[in-house]
Design an enzyme around this catalytic site. Structure first.
Site, PDB file in Angstrom:
ATOM      1  N   ASP A  43      11.345  -1.305  -2.805  1.00 29.84           N
ATOM      2  CA  ASP A  43      11.395  -2.745  -2.528  1.00 29.84           C
ATOM      3  C   ASP A  43      12.810  -3.276  -2.643  1.00 29.84           C
ATOM      4  O   ASP A  43      13.151  -4.311  -2.045  1.00 29.84           O
ATOM      5  CB  ASP A  43      10.464  -3.509  -3.472  1.00 29.84           C
ATOM      6  CG  ASP A  43       9.063  -3.496  -2.897  1.00 29.84           C
ATOM      7  OD1 ASP A  43       8.421  -2.438  -2.947  1.00 29.84           O
ATOM      8  OD2 ASP A  43       8.649  -4.536  -2.338  1.00 29.84           O
ATOM      9  N   ASN A  45      10.286  -0.117  -7.116  1.00 27.86           N
ATOM     10  CA  ASN A  45       9.180   0.203  -6.207  1.00 27.86           C
ATOM     11  C   ASN A  45       7.876  -0.050  -6.961  1.00 27.86           C
ATOM     12  O   ASN A  45       7.901  -0.422  -8.147  1.00 27.86           O
ATOM     13  CB  ASN A  45       9.286   1.663  -5.728  1.00 27.86           C
ATOM     14  CG  ASN A  45       8.316   1.961  -4.586  1.00 27.86           C
ATOM     15  OD1 ASN A  45       8.285   1.228  -3.585  1.00 27.86           O
ATOM     16  ND2 ASN A  45       7.517   2.997  -4.725  1.00 27.86           N
ATOM     17  N   LYS A  46       6.772   0.139  -6.292  1.00 25.95           N
ATOM     18  CA  LYS A  46       5.456  -0.162  -6.855  1.00 25.95           C
ATOM     19  C   LYS A  46       5.312   0.364  -8.274  1.00 25.95           C
ATOM     20  O   LYS A  46       5.718   1.491  -8.563  1.00 25.95           O
ATOM     21  CB  LYS A  46       4.386   0.453  -5.945  1.00 25.95           C
ATOM     22  CG  LYS A  46       2.941   0.298  -6.377  1.00 25.95           C
ATOM     23  CD  LYS A  46       2.529  -1.121  -6.676  1.00 25.95           C
ATOM     24  CE  LYS A  46       2.774  -2.077  -5.548  1.00 25.95           C
ATOM     25  NZ  LYS A  46       2.669  -3.501  -6.011  1.00 25.95           N
ATOM     26  N   ARG A  74       7.301 -13.646  -2.551  1.00 28.71           N
ATOM     27  CA  ARG A  74       7.351 -12.436  -3.392  1.00 28.71           C
ATOM     28  C   ARG A  74       8.828 -12.149  -3.697  1.00 28.71           C
ATOM     29  O   ARG A  74       9.620 -11.969  -2.781  1.00 28.71           O
ATOM     30  CB  ARG A  74       6.673 -11.254  -2.677  1.00 28.71           C
ATOM     31  CG  ARG A  74       5.192 -11.533  -2.361  1.00 28.71           C
ATOM     32  CD  ARG A  74       4.449 -10.267  -1.997  1.00 28.71           C
ATOM     33  NE  ARG A  74       4.289  -9.392  -3.143  1.00 28.71           N
ATOM     34  CZ  ARG A  74       3.881  -8.123  -3.057  1.00 28.71           C
ATOM     35  NH1 ARG A  74       3.631  -7.580  -1.876  1.00 28.71           N
ATOM     36  NH2 ARG A  74       3.741  -7.380  -4.135  1.00 28.71           N
ATOM     37  N   GLN A  89      -3.219   0.681  -3.063  1.00 21.29           N
ATOM     38  CA  GLN A  89      -2.574   0.855  -1.760  1.00 21.29           C
ATOM     39  C   GLN A  89      -2.554   2.332  -1.337  1.00 21.29           C
ATOM     40  O   GLN A  89      -2.557   2.637  -0.145  1.00 21.29           O
ATOM     41  CB  GLN A  89      -1.135   0.319  -1.790  1.00 21.29           C
ATOM     42  CG  GLN A  89      -1.010  -1.190  -1.874  1.00 21.29           C
ATOM     43  CD  GLN A  89      -0.893  -1.668  -3.303  1.00 21.29           C
ATOM     44  OE1 GLN A  89      -1.439  -1.069  -4.220  1.00 21.29           O
ATOM     45  NE2 GLN A  89      -0.179  -2.765  -3.511  1.00 21.29           N
ATOM     46  N   ARG A 143       1.906  -6.614   3.466  1.00 22.51           N
ATOM     47  CA  ARG A 143       2.655  -6.228   2.270  1.00 22.51           C
ATOM     48  C   ARG A 143       3.532  -5.031   2.640  1.00 22.51           C
ATOM     49  O   ARG A 143       3.449  -4.508   3.753  1.00 22.51           O
ATOM     50  CB  ARG A 143       1.762  -5.974   1.057  1.00 22.51           C
ATOM     51  CG  ARG A 143       0.404  -5.391   1.265  1.00 22.51           C
ATOM     52  CD  ARG A 143       0.346  -3.981   1.769  1.00 22.51           C
ATOM     53  NE  ARG A 143       1.176  -3.068   0.983  1.00 22.51           N
ATOM     54  CZ  ARG A 143       1.605  -1.909   1.392  1.00 22.51           C
ATOM     55  NH1 ARG A 143       1.331  -1.494   2.647  1.00 22.51           N
ATOM     56  NH2 ARG A 143       2.339  -1.132   0.655  1.00 22.51           N
ATOM     57  N   GLY A 144       4.378  -4.635   1.655  1.00 17.54           N
ATOM     58  CA  GLY A 144       5.374  -3.608   1.946  1.00 17.54           C
ATOM     59  C   GLY A 144       6.662  -4.320   2.333  1.00 17.54           C
ATOM     60  O   GLY A 144       6.642  -5.241   3.174  1.00 17.54           O
ATOM     61  N   ALA A 145       7.765  -3.921   1.710  1.00 23.29           N
ATOM     62  CA  ALA A 145       9.010  -4.696   1.824  1.00 23.29           C
ATOM     63  C   ALA A 145       9.435  -4.982   3.272  1.00 23.29           C
ATOM     64  O   ALA A 145       9.662  -6.151   3.636  1.00 23.29           O
ATOM     65  CB  ALA A 145      10.118  -3.989   1.035  1.00 23.29           C
TER      66      ALA A 145
HETATM   67  O1  MRU Z   1       3.015  -4.682  -3.568  1.00 20.81           O
HETATM   68  P1  MRU Z   1       3.261  -3.958  -2.278  1.00 20.81           P
HETATM   69  O2  MRU Z   1       2.054  -3.284  -1.731  1.00 20.81           O
HETATM   70  O3  MRU Z   1       3.947  -4.849  -1.275  1.00 20.81           O
HETATM   71  O4  MRU Z   1       4.285  -2.827  -2.679  1.00 20.81           O
HETATM   72  C1  MRU Z   1       4.781  -1.985  -1.684  1.00 20.81           C
HETATM   73  C2  MRU Z   1       5.650  -0.899  -2.201  1.00 20.81           C
HETATM   74  O5  MRU Z   1       5.893  -0.783  -3.377  1.00 20.81           O
HETATM   75  C3  MRU Z   1       6.283  -0.020  -1.168  1.00 20.81           C
HETATM   76  O6  MRU Z   1       6.495   1.249  -1.682  1.00 20.81           O
HETATM   77  C4  MRU Z   1       7.637  -0.607  -0.746  1.00 20.81           C
HETATM   78  O7  MRU Z   1       7.489  -1.957  -0.375  1.00 20.81           O
HETATM   79  C5  MRU Z   1       8.245   0.153   0.351  1.00 20.81           C
HETATM   80  S1  MRU Z   1       7.376  -0.058   1.858  1.00 20.81           S
HETATM   81  C6  MRU Z   1       8.176   0.831   3.064  1.00 20.81           C
END
Ligand code: MRU
Length: 347
Positions: free
Chosen positions: A237, A247-248, A89, A196, A46-48
């Site tokens: 994201d 973002n999250k 996603r 997270q 996970r994470g963009a």
């Molecule tokens: O749902 P996730 O854990 O994939 O969400 C991740 C985030 O919101 C991060 O802050 C974002 O992807 C940036 S990662 C460098």
């Protein structure tokens, strides 16, 4: 200590299973695109930026399989796998950015033998992988210049090495500040519902010897009011053309709190996260995930059966709450429509 959320062996994608951290450091191998798509959906990865890199290797795995079949089916089979990966996603634009790059290579190698096409697709995926680490190191150095010494940074979710090909975005800024000799401490929101911040940000910072304190999300206001937080830094994201940032979930209220307490609010993201085709945050698709992520915690019910749950995975922070957007191309300041275009071009 280096954290490697994903590795390419030449014929397999290896992912550090982020659903098992911090209890277990388990690595899983993937040999087909469907497995990679499921790993993205279930947040093994996970994470963009990490999602984008994983999807690129997913395309390579599909191409390797397709190369064993009829040559005239090669292109269609790889394109179908890319479509499947694109449906995992919806918010992280790095996913579509990486798949676009792979799609352009697939278009270019149309007339070549499948084995040669696989080699070119693999080379592109490897480039996406290594470029992300370099972009994070560069934006980290730029962001580190914004921080005082000593400093305390509040962050949300995990925008670290685990969320990228390595080093991290928001946590890349923290790492670069530490590497520049600054004394930096981190306060990490736990980040409900999937934790997270508590599970992943705390894990990687602690491993790296960077002091980190975990707080529940509802403690951020009290912590900012105490006056010892110098900056809030989060990842993204998707950043719209006007600077609005997805973002999250929980990032937006943090930005409101930062404004109230006159603490700078920084977004750290590589240029692959900026989406100039989306004019503002209202046009960013927001993923909604299953209710069970909210109604259960650690296997136990936290919400009575039959009660409705809303579980958006992301929120949008309006550009006017953002002090600066730190990219690998430079630091953008308001008004972001102009500064992002000047840094990144219209693309
Ligand atoms: O749902 P996730 O854990 O994939 O969400 C991740 C985030 O919101 C991060 O802050 C974002 O992807 C940036 S990662 C460098």
């Amino acid at each position: 200590m280096d954290v490697r959320p994903l590795d390419w062996t030449g014929d397999r994608l290896v992912l550090l299973d982020q659903t098992r951290l911090p209890a277990e450091e388990t690595y899983r191998e993937y040999a087909d695109a469907e497995g990679v798509a499921r790993a993205i959906e279930t947040m093994v990865v996970r994470g963009a930026p990490a999602i984008g890199v994983a999807a690129a290797y997913g395309v390579v795995l599909a191409a390797r399989t397709a190369a064993e079949g009829a040559p005239d089916r090669f292109r269609g089979a790889v394109a179908a796998a890319a479509d499947r990966l694109a449906r995992t996603r919806p918010t992280a634009v790095n996913l579509f950015w990486a798949l676009d790059r792979m799609g352009r290579v697939l278009g270019r190698v149309a007339g070549k033998a499948p084995a040669a096409a696989v080699a070119e697709l693999e080379a592109e995926a490897r480039r996406i992988h290594t470029e992300d680490v370099a972009a994070n190191q560069r934006l980290g150095r730029l962001g580190a210049g914004l921080l005082p010494d000593p400093c305390t940074v509040l962050t949300h979710c995990n925008a670290g090495a685990l969320a990228t090909a390595g080093y991290g975005t928001a946590l890349g800024v923290v790492r670069a500040a530490r590497d520049a000799g600054k004394r930096v401490r981190v306060v990490a929101d736990e980040t409900r519902p999937l934790l997270q911040g508590a599970r992943l940000t705390a894990w990687e910072l602690h491993r790296d010897g960077i002091p980190v304190t975990v707080i529940c999300d509802n403690m951020a206001g009290a912590r900012l009011r105490r006056g010892d937080v110098d900056a809030v830094i989060v990842g993204a994201d998707r950043v719209a053309a006007n600077g609005d940032t997805a973002n999250k979930i929980g990032t937006y209220p943090l930005a409101v709190l930062a404004r109230e307490h006159r603490v700078p609010f920084y977004v750290a993201a590589p240029r692959s996260t900026v989406d100039p085709s989306v004019p503002d945050g209202d046009a960013i698709p927001i993923e909604e995930r299953e209710a069970g992520e909210v109604s259960r915690c650690g296997g136990a019910a936290t919400v009575p059966d039959g009660v409705a749950v809303w579980n958006p995975a992301f929120d949008v922070t309006p550009a006017d709450l953002i002090t600066a957007i730190v990219t690998d191309a430079g630091v953008a300041r308001p008004p972001f429509t102009e500064s992002l275009r000047a840094l990144l071009g219209p693309r």
